[in-house]
Write a protein that holds these residues in place. Structure first.
Motif, PDB file in Angstrom:
ATOM      1  N   MET A   1       0.855  -1.172   0.000  1.00 37.65           N
ATOM      2  CA  MET A   1       0.000   0.000   0.000  1.00 37.65           C
ATOM      3  C   MET A   1       0.900   1.233   0.000  1.00 37.65           C
ATOM      4  N   SER A   2       0.597   2.204  -0.858  1.00 30.27           N
ATOM      5  CA  SER A   2       1.412   3.415  -0.930  1.00 30.27           C
ATOM      6  C   SER A   2       1.207   4.274   0.318  1.00 30.27           C
ATOM      7  N   ASP A   3       2.156   5.161   0.563  1.00 26.08           N
ATOM      8  CA  ASP A   3       2.039   6.068   1.712  1.00 26.08           C
ATOM      9  C   ASP A   3       0.799   6.940   1.589  1.00 26.08           C
ATOM     10  N   ASP A   4       0.493   7.425   0.363  1.00 26.03           N
ATOM     11  CA  ASP A   4      -0.700   8.257   0.151  1.00 26.03           C
ATOM     12  C   ASP A   4      -1.973   7.478   0.454  1.00 26.03           C
ATOM     13  N   ARG A   5      -2.033   6.260  -0.009  1.00 32.66           N
ATOM     14  CA  ARG A   5      -3.226   5.435   0.226  1.00 32.66           C
ATOM     15  C   ARG A   5      -3.366   5.108   1.712  1.00 32.66           C
ATOM     16  N   ARG A   6      -2.252   4.822   2.374  1.00 37.36           N
ATOM     17  CA  ARG A   6      -2.291   4.535   3.812  1.00 37.36           C
ATOM     18  C   ARG A   6      -2.763   5.770   4.593  1.00 37.36           C
ATOM     19  N   LEU A   7      -2.249   6.954   4.236  1.00 35.36           N
ATOM     20  CA  LEU A   7      -2.673   8.197   4.885  1.00 35.36           C
ATOM     21  C   LEU A   7      -4.158   8.424   4.654  1.00 35.36           C
ATOM     22  N   ALA A   8      -4.614   8.236   3.415  1.00 39.70           N
ATOM     23  CA  ALA A   8      -6.029   8.427   3.097  1.00 39.70           C
ATOM     24  C   ALA A   8      -6.900   7.466   3.901  1.00 39.70           C
ATOM     25  N   LEU A   9      -6.490   6.224   4.003  1.00 36.61           N
ATOM     26  CA  LEU A   9      -7.260   5.241   4.772  1.00 36.61           C
ATOM     27  C   LEU A   9      -7.299   5.629   6.246  1.00 36.61           C
ATOM     28  N   ASP A  10      -6.189   6.089   6.790  1.00 37.39           N
ATOM     29  CA  ASP A  10      -6.156   6.523   8.190  1.00 37.39           C
ATOM     30  C   ASP A  10      -7.097   7.695   8.427  1.00 37.39           C
ATOM     31  N   VAL A  11      -7.061   8.686   7.526  1.00 37.00           N
ATOM     32  CA  VAL A  11      -7.904   9.877   7.674  1.00 37.00           C
ATOM     33  C   VAL A  11      -9.377   9.499   7.531  1.00 37.00           C
ATOM     34  N   LEU A  12      -9.701   8.727   6.514  1.00 29.87           N
ATOM     35  CA  LEU A  12     -11.097   8.324   6.319  1.00 29.87           C
ATOM     36  C   LEU A  12     -11.602   7.465   7.469  1.00 29.87           C
ATOM     37  N   SER A  13     -10.780   6.581   7.966  1.00 29.52           N
ATOM     38  CA  SER A  13     -11.187   5.709   9.078  1.00 29.52           C
ATOM     39  C   SER A  13     -11.450   6.500  10.352  1.00 29.52           C
TER      40      SER A  13
END
Length: 64
Positions: A1-13
């Motif tokens: 998982m890319s850093d951007d996708r991981r950040l997005a998932l963290d923020v959305l979660s």
């Protein structure tokens, strides 16, 4: 998982409005959506664009 996708998932979660739906909705939004990095001043969606959808700002700000 890319850093951007991981950040997005963290923020959305962590978003309160998604909490009632559990982490599956945040994952689905990322799976079906598109991540984009936009330079300051660049349009995220043109005025009058009929192809509307959900815009989630993960980092930064949007001027409406």
């Amino acid at each position: 998982m890319s850093d951007d996708r991981r950040l997005a998932l963290d923020v959305l979660s962590a978003a309160g409005w998604l909490a009632p739906y559990g982490p599956a909705l945040a994952e689905a939004l990322l799976a079906e959506g598109q991540l984009a990095r936009l330079a300051a001043g660049r349009w995220a969606q043109p005025e009058g664009d009929e192809e509307t959808g959900l815009l989630a700002v993960i980092e930064g700000a949007v001027d409406l």
